[in-house]
Write an enzyme that holds these catalytic residues in place. Sequence first.
Site, short mmCIF file in Angstrom:
data_model
loop_
_atom_site.label_atom_id
_atom_site.label_comp_id
_atom_site.label_asym_id
_atom_site.label_seq_id
_atom_site.Cartn_x
_atom_site.Cartn_y
_atom_site.Cartn_z
N ALA A 66 -4.80 13.26 5.20
CA ALA A 66 -4.77 14.52 4.33
C ALA A 66 -3.24 14.86 3.84
O ALA A 66 -3.30 15.29 2.84
CB ALA A 66 -5.09 15.80 5.49
N CYS A 73 -1.15 1.44 2.29
CA CYS A 73 -2.02 0.40 1.58
C CYS A 73 -2.48 -0.56 2.74
O CYS A 73 -1.78 -1.08 3.70
CB CYS A 73 -1.32 -0.23 0.79
SG CYS A 73 -1.07 0.72 -0.79
N GLU A 75 -2.52 -3.86 2.32
CA GLU A 75 -1.63 -5.13 2.44
C GLU A 75 -0.45 -4.80 3.12
O GLU A 75 -0.12 -5.65 4.10
CB GLU A 75 -1.00 -5.36 0.93
CG GLU A 75 -1.80 -5.47 -0.27
CD GLU A 75 -2.40 -4.47 -0.99
OE1 GLU A 75 -2.60 -3.42 -0.34
OE2 GLU A 75 -2.33 -4.46 -2.09
#
Length: 157
Positions: A66, A73, A75
Amino acid sequence: MKEKQITISCQVFESMEQLDARDRALCEAAMEARKSSYAPYSGFNVGAAVLLEGGITVKGSNQENAAFPSSLCAERTAMYSASVNYPGKAMLGIAIVGGKAMSITDKPVTPCGACRQVMAEYEKRSGVHMSILLIGRDEVWKFSRVEDLLPYIFDSI
Ligand code: THU
């Protein structure tokens, strides 16, 4: 004055089935990893899988929060997890898949700049090229080294 030019090379496959067994397995691990994606804010689910020397595969998926900047990410969750749990093991390859509501994008998903920088530093640290597989519905792209995705990384420090 002289001009510098960079040549970037990328292999384009029509589908995952055209990949060799190692790369296909890594793509399947990225698809599997995506099941753990937590993306209630963007609705964009990403999965990544890193292949380490010795054959271990480490999965990651995007994890949102939030407090938006606290998100990470797929990755980087995969690479950081690999670095923490298997320190010193070279990362030989990474596969990435993404799409809205668990779909797969038509064109391959290309990693954000921050993830490219992190890939580049782990590649440099190990001295071994990391290949990057970007999965799309229409095509799968394979880069054989991070420099082809991010030339001139920041490494001046
Ligand atoms: N995302 C990734 O996981 N990898 C990328 O390379 C680009 C974007 C995530 C971050 C966020 O959770 C969502 O995709 C939308 O930007």
